[in-house]
Design a protein around this motif. Structure first.
Motif, PDB file in Angstrom:
ATOM      1  N   ALA A   1       0.830  -1.206   0.000  1.00 27.30           N
ATOM      2  CA  ALA A   1       0.000   0.000   0.000  1.00 27.30           C
ATOM      3  C   ALA A   1       0.862   1.252   0.000  1.00 27.30           C
ATOM      4  O   ALA A   1       0.585   2.226  -0.726  1.00 27.30           O
ATOM      5  CB  ALA A   1      -0.933  -0.005   1.204  1.00 27.30           C
ATOM      6  N   ALA A   2       1.919   1.250   0.798  1.00 33.54           N
ATOM      7  CA  ALA A   2       2.802   2.409   0.879  1.00 33.54           C
ATOM      8  C   ALA A   2       3.497   2.671  -0.459  1.00 33.54           C
ATOM      9  O   ALA A   2       3.707   3.822  -0.849  1.00 33.54           O
ATOM     10  CB  ALA A   2       3.834   2.209   1.979  1.00 33.54           C
ATOM     11  N   ALA A   3       3.846   1.598  -1.177  1.00 32.77           N
ATOM     12  CA  ALA A   3       4.514   1.751  -2.467  1.00 32.77           C
ATOM     13  C   ALA A   3       3.579   2.273  -3.543  1.00 32.77           C
ATOM     14  O   ALA A   3       3.979   3.069  -4.405  1.00 32.77           O
ATOM     15  CB  ALA A   3       5.111   0.410  -2.899  1.00 32.77           C
ATOM     16  N   ALA A   4       2.322   1.847  -3.507  1.00 34.49           N
ATOM     17  CA  ALA A   4       1.373   2.210  -4.565  1.00 34.49           C
ATOM     18  C   ALA A   4       0.661   3.529  -4.296  1.00 34.49           C
ATOM     19  O   ALA A   4       0.372   4.295  -5.225  1.00 34.49           O
ATOM     20  CB  ALA A   4       0.341   1.098  -4.748  1.00 34.49           C
ATOM     21  N   LEU A   5       0.350   3.801  -3.028  1.00 33.18           N
ATOM     22  CA  LEU A   5      -0.417   5.002  -2.683  1.00 33.18           C
ATOM     23  C   LEU A   5       0.536   6.065  -2.148  1.00 33.18           C
ATOM     24  O   LEU A   5       0.659   6.274  -0.942  1.00 33.18           O
ATOM     25  CB  LEU A   5      -1.477   4.654  -1.639  1.00 33.18           C
ATOM     26  CG  LEU A   5      -2.601   3.750  -2.140  1.00 33.18           C
ATOM     27  CD1 LEU A   5      -3.064   2.804  -1.052  1.00 33.18           C
ATOM     28  CD2 LEU A   5      -3.760   4.598  -2.634  1.00 33.18           C
ATOM     29  N   GLN A   6       1.213   6.734  -3.044  1.00 37.92           N
ATOM     30  CA  GLN A   6       2.206   7.714  -2.639  1.00 37.92           C
ATOM     31  C   GLN A   6       1.651   9.139  -2.642  1.00 37.92           C
ATOM     32  O   GLN A   6       2.408  10.107  -2.632  1.00 37.92           O
ATOM     33  CB  GLN A   6       3.434   7.605  -3.540  1.00 37.92           C
ATOM     34  CG  GLN A   6       4.128   6.258  -3.407  1.00 37.92           C
ATOM     35  CD  GLN A   6       5.401   6.164  -4.217  1.00 37.92           C
ATOM     36  OE1 GLN A   6       5.755   7.075  -4.945  1.00 37.92           O
ATOM     37  NE2 GLN A   6       6.112   5.052  -4.078  1.00 37.92           N
ATOM     38  N   ASP A   7       0.322   9.249  -2.662  1.00 39.07           N
ATOM     39  CA  ASP A   7      -0.291  10.575  -2.576  1.00 39.07           C
ATOM     40  C   ASP A   7      -0.635  10.850  -1.120  1.00 39.07           C
ATOM     41  O   ASP A   7       0.049  10.403  -0.214  1.00 39.07           O
ATOM     42  CB  ASP A   7      -1.514  10.660  -3.488  1.00 39.07           C
ATOM     43  CG  ASP A   7      -2.514   9.537  -3.209  1.00 39.07           C
ATOM     44  OD1 ASP A   7      -2.401   8.878  -2.155  1.00 39.07           O
ATOM     45  OD2 ASP A   7      -3.408   9.319  -4.043  1.00 39.07           O
ATOM     46  N   ASP A   8      -1.731  11.552  -0.889  1.00 36.81           N
ATOM     47  CA  ASP A   8      -2.100  11.894   0.485  1.00 36.81           C
ATOM     48  C   ASP A   8      -3.181  10.980   1.059  1.00 36.81           C
ATOM     49  O   ASP A   8      -3.771  11.287   2.090  1.00 36.81           O
ATOM     50  CB  ASP A   8      -2.558  13.353   0.565  1.00 36.81           C
ATOM     51  CG  ASP A   8      -3.745  13.637  -0.361  1.00 36.81           C
ATOM     52  OD1 ASP A   8      -4.099  12.739  -1.152  1.00 36.81           O
ATOM     53  OD2 ASP A   8      -4.287  14.748  -0.299  1.00 36.81           O
ATOM     54  N   THR A   9      -3.461   9.845   0.406  1.00 42.88           N
ATOM     55  CA  THR A   9      -4.446   8.908   0.940  1.00 42.88           C
ATOM     56  C   THR A   9      -3.955   8.352   2.269  1.00 42.88           C
ATOM     57  O   THR A   9      -2.885   7.735   2.325  1.00 42.88           O
ATOM     58  CB  THR A   9      -4.696   7.737  -0.031  1.00 42.88           C
ATOM     59  OG1 THR A   9      -5.158   8.244  -1.280  1.00 42.88           O
ATOM     60  CG2 THR A   9      -5.720   6.771   0.546  1.00 42.88           C
ATOM     61  N   PRO A  10      -4.688   8.549   3.364  1.00 43.55           N
ATOM     62  CA  PRO A  10      -4.222   8.037   4.656  1.00 43.55           C
ATOM     63  C   PRO A  10      -4.151   6.508   4.653  1.00 43.55           C
ATOM     64  O   PRO A  10      -5.088   5.839   4.227  1.00 43.55           O
ATOM     65  CB  PRO A  10      -5.290   8.526   5.643  1.00 43.55           C
ATOM     66  CG  PRO A  10      -6.001   9.639   4.944  1.00 43.55           C
ATOM     67  CD  PRO A  10      -5.959   9.290   3.487  1.00 43.55           C
ATOM     68  N   ILE A  11      -3.035   5.982   5.108  1.00 48.55           N
ATOM     69  CA  ILE A  11      -2.858   4.543   5.265  1.00 48.55           C
ATOM     70  C   ILE A  11      -2.647   4.265   6.749  1.00 48.55           C
ATOM     71  O   ILE A  11      -1.756   4.839   7.377  1.00 48.55           O
ATOM     72  CB  ILE A  11      -1.641   4.026   4.479  1.00 48.55           C
ATOM     73  CG1 ILE A  11      -1.818   4.272   2.977  1.00 48.55           C
ATOM     74  CG2 ILE A  11      -1.434   2.529   4.745  1.00 48.55           C
ATOM     75  CD1 ILE A  11      -0.577   3.933   2.155  1.00 48.55           C
ATOM     76  N   VAL A  12      -3.479   3.401   7.307  1.00 49.91           N
ATOM     77  CA  VAL A  12      -3.327   2.988   8.697  1.00 49.91           C
ATOM     78  C   VAL A  12      -3.022   1.502   8.686  1.00 49.91           C
ATOM     79  O   VAL A  12      -3.797   0.708   8.163  1.00 49.91           O
ATOM     80  CB  VAL A  12      -4.593   3.280   9.525  1.00 49.91           C
ATOM     81  CG1 VAL A  12      -4.400   2.805  10.966  1.00 49.91           C
ATOM     82  CG2 VAL A  12      -4.921   4.771   9.508  1.00 49.91           C
ATOM     83  N   PHE A  13      -1.890   1.123   9.240  1.00 52.11           N
ATOM     84  CA  PHE A  13      -1.532  -0.293   9.276  1.00 52.11           C
ATOM     85  C   PHE A  13      -1.817  -0.884  10.651  1.00 52.11           C
ATOM     86  O   PHE A  13      -1.887  -0.179  11.660  1.00 52.11           O
ATOM     87  CB  PHE A  13      -0.054  -0.507   8.902  1.00 52.11           C
ATOM     88  CG  PHE A  13       0.942   0.197   9.784  1.00 52.11           C
ATOM     89  CD1 PHE A  13       1.252  -0.264  11.056  1.00 52.11           C
ATOM     90  CD2 PHE A  13       1.595   1.337   9.327  1.00 52.11           C
ATOM     91  CE1 PHE A  13       2.174   0.376  11.864  1.00 52.11           C
ATOM     92  CE2 PHE A  13       2.535   1.990  10.123  1.00 52.11           C
ATOM     93  CZ  PHE A  13       2.816   1.510  11.403  1.00 52.11           C
ATOM     94  N   THR A  14      -1.995  -2.196  10.669  1.00 51.18           N
ATOM     95  CA  THR A  14      -2.123  -2.930  11.923  1.00 51.18           C
ATOM     96  C   THR A  14      -1.524  -4.308  11.713  1.00 51.18           C
ATOM     97  O   THR A  14      -1.376  -4.765  10.570  1.00 51.18           O
ATOM     98  CB  THR A  14      -3.590  -3.014  12.378  1.00 51.18           C
ATOM     99  OG1 THR A  14      -3.642  -3.444  13.744  1.00 51.18           O
ATOM    100  CG2 THR A  14      -4.401  -3.980  11.523  1.00 51.18           C
ATOM    101  N   ALA A  15      -1.153  -4.976  12.814  1.00 51.95           N
ATOM    102  CA  ALA A  15      -0.486  -6.279  12.739  1.00 51.95           C
ATOM    103  C   ALA A  15       0.820  -6.183  11.963  1.00 51.95           C
ATOM    104  O   ALA A  15       1.180  -7.082  11.202  1.00 51.95           O
ATOM    105  CB  ALA A  15      -1.408  -7.328  12.122  1.00 51.95           C
ATOM    106  N   VAL A  16       1.546  -5.101  12.167  1.00 47.78           N
ATOM    107  CA  VAL A  16       2.876  -4.905  11.593  1.00 47.78           C
ATOM    108  C   VAL A  16       3.871  -4.961  12.746  1.00 47.78           C
ATOM    109  O   VAL A  16       3.727  -4.236  13.729  1.00 47.78           O
ATOM    110  CB  VAL A  16       2.980  -3.561  10.848  1.00 47.78           C
ATOM    111  CG1 VAL A  16       4.441  -3.229  10.530  1.00 47.78           C
ATOM    112  CG2 VAL A  16       2.148  -3.599   9.569  1.00 47.78           C
ATOM    113  N   THR A  17       4.869  -5.804  12.631  1.00 49.64           N
ATOM    114  CA  THR A  17       5.780  -6.034  13.749  1.00 49.64           C
ATOM    115  C   THR A  17       6.857  -4.965  13.877  1.00 49.64           C
ATOM    116  O   THR A  17       7.146  -4.492  14.971  1.00 49.64           O
ATOM    117  CB  THR A  17       6.444  -7.412  13.613  1.00 49.64           C
ATOM    118  OG1 THR A  17       5.418  -8.413  13.561  1.00 49.64           O
ATOM    119  CG2 THR A  17       7.358  -7.713  14.793  1.00 49.64           C
ATOM    120  N   ASP A  18       7.459  -4.572  12.764  1.00 49.37           N
ATOM    121  CA  ASP A  18       8.556  -3.614  12.812  1.00 49.37           C
ATOM    122  C   ASP A  18       8.418  -2.620  11.659  1.00 49.37           C
ATOM    123  O   ASP A  18       9.003  -2.810  10.590  1.00 49.37           O
ATOM    124  CB  ASP A  18       9.898  -4.345  12.734  1.00 49.37           C
ATOM    125  CG  ASP A  18      11.079  -3.445  13.063  1.00 49.37           C
ATOM    126  OD1 ASP A  18      10.946  -2.222  12.920  1.00 49.37           O
ATOM    127  OD2 ASP A  18      12.134  -3.968  13.472  1.00 49.37           O
TER     128      ASP A  18
END
Length: 320
Positions: A100-117
């Motif tokens: 998601a971070a690689a594809a959505l490089q605009d201002d679309t908010p990305i909230v992640f969960t279950a990410v270890t590091d």
């Protein structure tokens, strides 16, 4: 006169419908694979959003996409969302968040969960001040406490098997930390890897006769195929400890971890704050601190082990 009233009523209804449609929040959810821990985190987030006024079917439209454990599909999902531009993307797991971070490089908010590091995964550069349009909640397991639990329950154990996917950044991070911690607690670490769920059974079998206990970290590939690991453990009388508590209900012996549902609730609260006007980059990355000991008596019986009373007294849940 009657026709004018009818026309006025119709136009009013159309205007109201337009307003309602404009106020609907479009949420894209990308999840690397469906298994109990990740599913619980997703449900927790949606339940928290509902309590805060964002209800699916009323003012929240959800596009849920499952990558079926395949990073290539995760990238396709991310590109799909980049084209559709939802109001927010919830990325569940490290591979999905990275895509998601690689594809959505605009201002679309990305909230992640279950990410270890998230630092190792290059999702954020600062946990306290993420900046940009990405933040979330980490599921970094309390590795030191979990290793101590294995040592306390099996004082004579010497060799500890660890099974993980080397293609998951979160799993590599955990493996590196375990390598440093294990000798301090008297364990010799025996690592085996599986890049796909179809490889998990073979990797688990390679540990039989070589280790005294198995630790399954927070790894999406291995957790998805946990039953393969459990079959090997039952046949060889090897205890299995896991990084996530939900795996104990599936047959692992024990876990000292946190509730993925509670983590999801924490994630949902963060999402609501962003939808209410705060910037994702201004919200510090969250962590889950409350730990719970879960035990499985049935698993203990399968390997001929009697759980000491002191651990049963500490447990918040015992699965029979």
């Amino acid at each position: 006169m009657m026709r004018r009233r009818i026309l006025s009523a119709v136009l009013g209804s159309m205007l109201m419908a337009g307003v309602a449609q404009a106020e609907t929040v479009n949420l894209g959810i990308t999840q690397i694979v469906e298994h109990p821990a990740l599913d619980a985190s997703r449900q927790g987030a949606l339940d928290e959003l509902a309590e805060r006024g964002y209800v699916e079917g009323e003012n929240l439209a959800i596009d849920f996409q499952n990558a079926q454990g395949n990073p290539t599909i995760a990238a396709q999902i991310a590109r799909k969302f980049a084209g559709e531009r939802p109001d927010m993307v919830l990325a569940i797991s490290t591979p999905s968040a990275q895509a998601a971070a690689a594809a959505l490089q605009d201002d679309t908010p990305i909230v992640f969960t279950a990410v270890t590091d998230p630092l190792l995964a290059k999702l954020v550069s600062d946990m306290d001040a993420p900046g940009g349009h990405i933040t979330g909640v980490v599921d970094a397991p309390p590795l030191q406490a979990q290793l101590q639990l294995i040592r306390d329950m099996f004082p004579e154990a010497e060799r500890l098997g660890v099974l993980y996917n080397p293609g998951e950044a979160n799993s590599v991070s955990q493996a590196e930390k375990l390598q440093a911690m294990a000798p301090e607690l008297g364990f010799e670490l025996v690592e085996v890897t599986a890049s796909r769920t179809s490889e998990v059974m073979g990797a688990a079998r390679s540990l039989a006769g070589r280790v005294d206990a198995i630790y399954v970290p927070v790894d999406n590939t291995v957790v998805s195929a946990l039953e393969s690991v459990l079959k090997v453990s039952y046949d060889a009388d090897i205890p299995v400890f896991t990084g996530d508590n939900s795996s104990v209900e599936r047959g692992a012996l024990a876990s000292l971890g946190f509730s993925y549902y509670d983590m999801g609730r924490q994630t949902g609260a963060m999402m609501a704050r962003i939808l209410d006007g705060e910037k994702a980059g201004d919200l510090p990355v969250g962590t889950v601190e409350k730990l719970e000991l879960i035990l499985n008596r049935g698993a203990a019986e399968q390997i001929g082990y009697e759980i000491p009373a002191e651990f049963e007294e500490q447990a918040v849940e015992i699965v029979d």
